[in-house]
Design a protein around this motif. Structure first.
Motif, PDB file in Angstrom:
ATOM      1  N   LEU A 152       7.376  20.716 -11.757  1.00  0.00           N
ATOM      2  CA  LEU A 152       6.316  20.504 -12.751  1.00  0.00           C
ATOM      3  C   LEU A 152       5.475  19.284 -12.445  1.00  0.00           C
ATOM      4  O   LEU A 152       4.264  19.310 -12.481  1.00  0.00           O
ATOM      5  CB  LEU A 152       6.956  20.320 -14.134  1.00  0.00           C
ATOM      6  N   PHE A 153       6.173  18.170 -12.149  1.00  0.00           N
ATOM      7  CA  PHE A 153       5.453  16.931 -11.913  1.00  0.00           C
ATOM      8  C   PHE A 153       5.717  16.431 -10.502  1.00  0.00           C
ATOM      9  O   PHE A 153       5.647  15.264 -10.225  1.00  0.00           O
ATOM     10  CB  PHE A 153       5.899  15.848 -12.900  1.00  0.00           C
ATOM     11  N   GLY A 154       6.121  17.371  -9.637  1.00  0.00           N
ATOM     12  CA  GLY A 154       6.590  16.946  -8.325  1.00  0.00           C
ATOM     13  C   GLY A 154       5.490  16.377  -7.467  1.00  0.00           C
ATOM     14  O   GLY A 154       4.336  16.752  -7.571  1.00  0.00           O
ATOM     15  N   ARG A 155       5.891  15.439  -6.630  1.00  0.00           N
ATOM     16  CA  ARG A 155       4.985  15.058  -5.563  1.00  0.00           C
ATOM     17  C   ARG A 155       5.567  15.675  -4.298  1.00  0.00           C
ATOM     18  O   ARG A 155       6.743  16.035  -4.246  1.00  0.00           O
ATOM     19  CB  ARG A 155       4.909  13.543  -5.428  1.00  0.00           C
ATOM     20  N   ARG A 156       4.777  15.788  -3.270  1.00  0.00           N
ATOM     21  CA  ARG A 156       5.278  16.364  -2.022  1.00  0.00           C
ATOM     22  C   ARG A 156       6.400  15.504  -1.473  1.00  0.00           C
ATOM     23  O   ARG A 156       6.302  14.280  -1.510  1.00  0.00           O
ATOM     24  CB  ARG A 156       4.145  16.463  -1.003  1.00  0.00           C
ATOM     25  N   ALA A 157       7.462  16.139  -0.989  1.00  0.00           N
ATOM     26  CA  ALA A 157       8.576  15.378  -0.437  1.00  0.00           C
ATOM     27  C   ALA A 157       8.089  14.518   0.725  1.00  0.00           C
ATOM     28  O   ALA A 157       7.169  14.871   1.434  1.00  0.00           O
ATOM     29  CB  ALA A 157       9.665  16.316   0.046  1.00  0.00           C
ATOM     30  N   ALA A 158       8.759  13.363   0.878  1.00  0.00           N
ATOM     31  CA  ALA A 158       8.265  12.404   1.855  1.00  0.00           C
ATOM     32  C   ALA A 158       8.529  12.836   3.288  1.00  0.00           C
ATOM     33  O   ALA A 158       7.875  12.400   4.199  1.00  0.00           O
ATOM     34  CB  ALA A 158       8.896  11.038   1.600  1.00  0.00           C
ATOM     35  N   ARG A 159       9.550  13.686   3.467  1.00  0.00           N
ATOM     36  CA  ARG A 159       9.766  14.098   4.856  1.00  0.00           C
ATOM     37  C   ARG A 159       9.797  15.597   4.986  1.00  0.00           C
ATOM     38  O   ARG A 159       9.934  16.280   3.996  1.00  0.00           O
ATOM     39  CB  ARG A 159      11.052  13.526   5.424  1.00  0.00           C
ATOM     40  N   LEU A 189       9.074  35.581  -2.726  1.00  0.00           N
ATOM     41  CA  LEU A 189       9.424  34.430  -3.554  1.00  0.00           C
ATOM     42  C   LEU A 189      10.129  33.387  -2.705  1.00  0.00           C
ATOM     43  O   LEU A 189       9.854  32.190  -2.798  1.00  0.00           O
ATOM     44  CB  LEU A 189      10.352  34.847  -4.697  1.00  0.00           C
ATOM     45  N   VAL A 190      11.058  33.863  -1.871  1.00  0.00           N
ATOM     46  CA  VAL A 190      11.877  32.941  -1.091  1.00  0.00           C
ATOM     47  C   VAL A 190      11.020  32.176  -0.088  1.00  0.00           C
ATOM     48  O   VAL A 190      11.194  30.975   0.111  1.00  0.00           O
ATOM     49  CB  VAL A 190      12.988  33.713  -0.367  1.00  0.00           C
ATOM     50  N   LEU A 191      10.058  32.866   0.517  1.00  0.00           N
ATOM     51  CA  LEU A 191       9.295  32.229   1.582  1.00  0.00           C
ATOM     52  C   LEU A 191       8.274  31.231   1.057  1.00  0.00           C
ATOM     53  O   LEU A 191       7.681  30.495   1.827  1.00  0.00           O
ATOM     54  CB  LEU A 191       8.589  33.291   2.425  1.00  0.00           C
ATOM     55  N   ARG A 192       8.057  31.217  -0.248  1.00  0.00           N
ATOM     56  CA  ARG A 192       7.052  30.292  -0.781  1.00  0.00           C
ATOM     57  C   ARG A 192       7.453  28.847  -0.638  1.00  0.00           C
ATOM     58  O   ARG A 192       6.619  27.970  -0.461  1.00  0.00           O
ATOM     59  CB  ARG A 192       6.804  30.587  -2.254  1.00  0.00           C
ATOM     60  N   GLY A 193       8.743  28.562  -0.765  1.00  0.00           N
ATOM     61  CA  GLY A 193       9.148  27.168  -0.850  1.00  0.00           C
ATOM     62  C   GLY A 193       9.835  26.669   0.403  1.00  0.00           C
ATOM     63  O   GLY A 193      10.019  27.400   1.371  1.00  0.00           O
ATOM     64  N   ALA A 194      10.227  25.388   0.365  1.00  0.00           N
ATOM     65  CA  ALA A 194      11.025  24.814   1.446  1.00  0.00           C
ATOM     66  C   ALA A 194      12.499  25.028   1.114  1.00  0.00           C
ATOM     67  O   ALA A 194      12.825  25.746   0.168  1.00  0.00           O
ATOM     68  CB  ALA A 194      10.701  23.338   1.582  1.00  0.00           C
ATOM     69  N   ASP A 195      13.382  24.395   1.888  1.00  0.00           N
ATOM     70  CA  ASP A 195      14.822  24.635   1.762  1.00  0.00           C
ATOM     71  C   ASP A 195      15.334  24.608   0.327  1.00  0.00           C
ATOM     72  O   ASP A 195      15.981  25.546  -0.120  1.00  0.00           O
ATOM     73  CB  ASP A 195      15.590  23.588   2.568  1.00  0.00           C
ATOM     74  N   LEU A 196      15.040  23.517  -0.373  1.00  0.00           N
ATOM     75  CA  LEU A 196      15.638  23.349  -1.692  1.00  0.00           C
ATOM     76  C   LEU A 196      15.163  24.447  -2.644  1.00  0.00           C
ATOM     77  O   LEU A 196      15.954  25.040  -3.379  1.00  0.00           O
ATOM     78  CB  LEU A 196      15.278  21.980  -2.256  1.00  0.00           C
ATOM     79  N   THR A 197      13.859  24.747  -2.603  1.00  0.00           N
ATOM     80  CA  THR A 197      13.334  25.797  -3.464  1.00  0.00           C
ATOM     81  C   THR A 197      13.970  27.132  -3.102  1.00  0.00           C
ATOM     82  O   THR A 197      14.287  27.937  -3.978  1.00  0.00           O
ATOM     83  CB  THR A 197      11.814  25.887  -3.309  1.00  0.00           C
ATOM     84  N   ARG A 198      14.165  27.361  -1.798  1.00  0.00           N
ATOM     85  CA  ARG A 198      14.796  28.620  -1.384  1.00  0.00           C
ATOM     86  C   ARG A 198      16.196  28.746  -1.946  1.00  0.00           C
ATOM     87  O   ARG A 198      16.584  29.789  -2.474  1.00  0.00           O
ATOM     88  CB  ARG A 198      14.859  28.686   0.140  1.00  0.00           C
ATOM     89  N   VAL A 206       5.459  29.463  -9.445  1.00  0.00           N
ATOM     90  CA  VAL A 206       4.151  28.930  -9.783  1.00  0.00           C
ATOM     91  C   VAL A 206       3.951  27.540  -9.195  1.00  0.00           C
ATOM     92  O   VAL A 206       2.898  27.223  -8.651  1.00  0.00           O
ATOM     93  CB  VAL A 206       3.978  28.896 -11.318  1.00  0.00           C
ATOM     94  N   ARG A 207       4.989  26.710  -9.322  1.00  0.00           N
ATOM     95  CA  ARG A 207       4.873  25.350  -8.783  1.00  0.00           C
ATOM     96  C   ARG A 207       6.101  25.019  -7.949  1.00  0.00           C
ATOM     97  O   ARG A 207       7.061  24.435  -8.453  1.00  0.00           O
ATOM     98  CB  ARG A 207       4.742  24.347  -9.924  1.00  0.00           C
ATOM     99  N   PRO A 208       6.077  25.380  -6.653  1.00  0.00           N
ATOM    100  CA  PRO A 208       7.282  25.189  -5.826  1.00  0.00           C
ATOM    101  C   PRO A 208       7.735  23.731  -5.771  1.00  0.00           C
ATOM    102  O   PRO A 208       8.894  23.459  -5.531  1.00  0.00           O
ATOM    103  CB  PRO A 208       6.846  25.658  -4.443  1.00  0.00           C
ATOM    104  N   GLN A 209       6.840  22.781  -5.990  1.00  0.00           N
ATOM    105  CA  GLN A 209       7.282  21.387  -5.895  1.00  0.00           C
ATOM    106  C   GLN A 209       7.678  20.831  -7.257  1.00  0.00           C
ATOM    107  O   GLN A 209       7.881  19.630  -7.401  1.00  0.00           O
ATOM    108  CB  GLN A 209       6.220  20.515  -5.235  1.00  0.00           C
TER     109      GLN A 209
END
Lengths: 332, 285
Positions: free
Chosen positions: B278-285, A113-122, B273-276
């Protein structure tokens, strides 16, 4: 062709060797026992927190995985050891082993679960996992005792020989011995090719797959190891205090641990230990003076560290060493 | 029905507070865990004006928002701006530091007890429709939140300031190059975010309570809203707060045994399910 390919691996091999300063460092716990015989409980707490901090250092300092919920593993380990001892399986070493296995399983499962996301999601996922465990422990009052804490632990003597005494002598040596052994293992680990690949992943995650390092596999492994370390630290706390309070899982513990690690300097095993010693001693002294303002100064310290002293105590020590080296004309 | 309505109202309140975080975290990409501290400040300003100075409730709300915005601007100018380029971890540590200081400060000035709050007459009581009880204050919250959501969305999507802000976030160097004063935009945006926090905090005293542990107790909820809604997306935050509000209230009402467990589980599942978001766009950096 051959000559250009022959890399000089000597510095890496040399880093694995124990230096005199390190040996001297490990005399501190021995000396502390004789200098502060009245404060063994505090010293035991320091050893346990140091181990906990070491576990965060492995995943954050070396592998670069941010976590706001590391207390999840600490707490799970504490409850695992505590429940075992409360139900008649009081051998401390078996308790540690069970705690390590249980937390390693949780660490392995959550690592995906942790590795799926970037910093903030982690940050959010680790926080979420620890809060879920907190709620579970809070609600399952039949098993965990809820907010009253888990009582009725009976811990047998260590190795069948050394009974836990009222003064905390056994507890202290037990905690220090476990800390030392696990530190030794961690030291081996970070100087091994595995540890070097973790550093590589932290420094340049894009390039490591090109070198043939399976990034997610490595991160998941180290997360599991870190979880097991934290679990053992929690189990130690449960066994030495013979009690598990609900706050082993609290958010404050995770946040405080991050603070200790950056205070000491993340990415260095001794940074984790020194940070714990400095932090716990300061906590002890300052809250004796003025308990209600401790938190204020803690926050102020954190702000100052982030703004001005990002490398912590270890960074400061390295600076001192550089100046000494320069003063005596030594070169590295 | 009443449960759903209460859920919507509590979701709206969540939205009011966390939309400020959506602005700072989502638009400016700063992990500001101290958001709850600004909300707490707004709450204390409101309560103090109300109880000690006798200022009417509706008048104390904008004062709370302004006072918080002022505190936000001062902190942004002196401290926050140094960390815009720092890693998320540094930002987290820094803002946890601020949270600890704010908790100790609140203890020092106001003590550990809950602050009492008496609503004015015209916001008390409730309508009774068949099968539905509507608290007037809750209705007030819903209407106000919808108005703010609409206004903010207009501001970010449809005005010159909004366009400048999005440009400054996506590519500060290019934005500077075309003559946008990025520092000023960021300060204004941060002020907006903290003002919304202060307003939300003041409005939330009645439902959430107010004591020094406020920033830690509720920060998780605010972060969940932003993380689930997708950073920088005001409508996403609105939908996420509504979902979380309804799930939370319904969970506490129908299965009180498992308490707040539901909300964390929902968050973790959504993030997987959606790491970014619900309505996220990919972060700019």
């Amino acid at each position: 062709m051959q000559a250009t390919l022959a890399l000089d691996l000597a510095p890496i091999a040399r880093a694995d060797r124990w230096r005199p300063a390190e040996l001297a460092f490990w005399l501190i716990p021995v000396a502390a026992y004789f200098i502060f015989p009245e404060n063994l409980v505090l010293l035991t707490q320091i050893a346990i927190t140091a181990l906990f901090c070491l576990s965060l250092d492995l995943i954050l300092g070396y592998a670069g995985i941010v976590s706001l919920g590391h207390a999840a593993f600490f707490g799970l380990g504490a409850y695992a050891a505590g429940l075992l001892a409360a139900h008649g399986y009081g051998d401390p070493l078996i308790g540690l082993a069970v705690a390590a296995v249980v937390t390693a399983v949780l660490g392995y499962v959550t690592s995906f679960l942790v590795l799926r996301g970037a910093d903030l999601t982690r940050l959010m996922v680790t926080l979420g996992v620890s809060m879920m465990l907190y709620e579970i422990a809070n609600k399952l009052t039949d098993i965990t005792g809820g907010v009253d804490g888990l009582q009725g632990m009976e811990v047998l003597p260590v190795l069948g020989q050394f009974e836990f005494d009222l003064y905390g002598k056994t507890a202290y040596w037990y905690a220090v011995a476990v800390l030392f052994v696990l530190f030794w293992v961690a030291r081996k680990l970070v100087h091994s090719p595995f540890g070097l690949s973790l550093k590589g992943i932290r420094l340049n995650v894009g390039r490591m797959p090109a070198l043939g390092a399976p990034v997610n596999g490595r991160l998941s492994t180290v997360y599991t190891i870190g979880a097991a370390y934290a679990g053992i630290a929690g189990a130690l706390l449960a066994q030495t205090t013979q009690f598990v309070a609900l706050d082993v899982l609290a958010f404050n513990r995770s946040a405080e641990l991050l603070l200790i690690l950056v205070l000491g300097g993340s990415g260095s095993l001794y940074g984790a230990l020194l940070g714990t010693i400095v932090f716990m001693s300061a906590h002890h002294l300052l809250s004796d003076l003025n308990p209600q303002y401790w938190q204020f100064w803690l926050g102020a310290l954190l702000v100052v560290i982030v703004l001005f002293a990002r490398d912590g105590v270890m960074g400061g020590l390295r600076g001192v060493q550089r100046r000494l080296d320069a003063a005596f004309g030594r070169t590295k | 029905m009443t449960v759903i309505f209460d859920g919507i109202a509590s979701g709206m309140l969540l939205f009011l507070i966390s939309v400020g975080l959506s602005v700072t975290l989502g638009l400016m990409n700063f992990v500001n865990l101290a958001h709850g501290a600004f909300a707490m400040l707004g709450g204390y300003v409101c309560v103090t004006l109300l109880n000690r100075a006798g200022v009417p409730f509706l008048a104390s709300l904008p004062v709370a928002a302004l006072a918080t915005a002022l505190a936000g601007v001062v902190l942004e100018r002196t401290l926050y701006r140094r960390l815009y380029a720092a890693t998320h971890l540094d930002q987290v540590l820094f803002s946890i530091g601020l949270v600890f200081m704010s908790i100790a400060g609140a203890h020092y000035f106001f003590g550990a007890q809950q602050q009492p709050m008496v609503l004015p007459e015209f916001l008390q009581g409730q309508f009774n429709l068949p099968g539905l009880d509507i608290g007037i204050y809750r209705l007030f919250l819903v209407v106000l939140s919808l108005a703010i959501a609409y206004g903010l969305n207009r501001l970010v999507r449809g005005t010159r300031f909004g366009a400048q802000l999005r440009a400054a976030v996506d590519n500060p160097r290019a934005a500077r190059g075309v003559g946008i004063n990025v520092e000023r935009i960021f300060t204004l945006t941060f002020a907006l975010g903290t003002a919304l926090a202060g307003l939300g905090g003041a409005l939330g005293v009645e439902m959430l309570g107010l004591d020094p542990s406020f920033p830690v107790k509720y920060i998780v909820y605010f972060l969940i809203v932003v993380a689930v809604g997708g950073s920088g997306n005001i409508m996403g935050s609105l939908v996420a707060s509504l979902i979380l509000g309804v799930v939370d209230v319904a969970g506490k009402y129908y299965v009180p045994q498992i308490g707040a467990f539901v909300i964390y589980a929902v968050m973790v599942v959504m993030l997987i399910v959606r790491p970014q978001g619900l309505f996220g766009r990919r972060a700019a950096r």
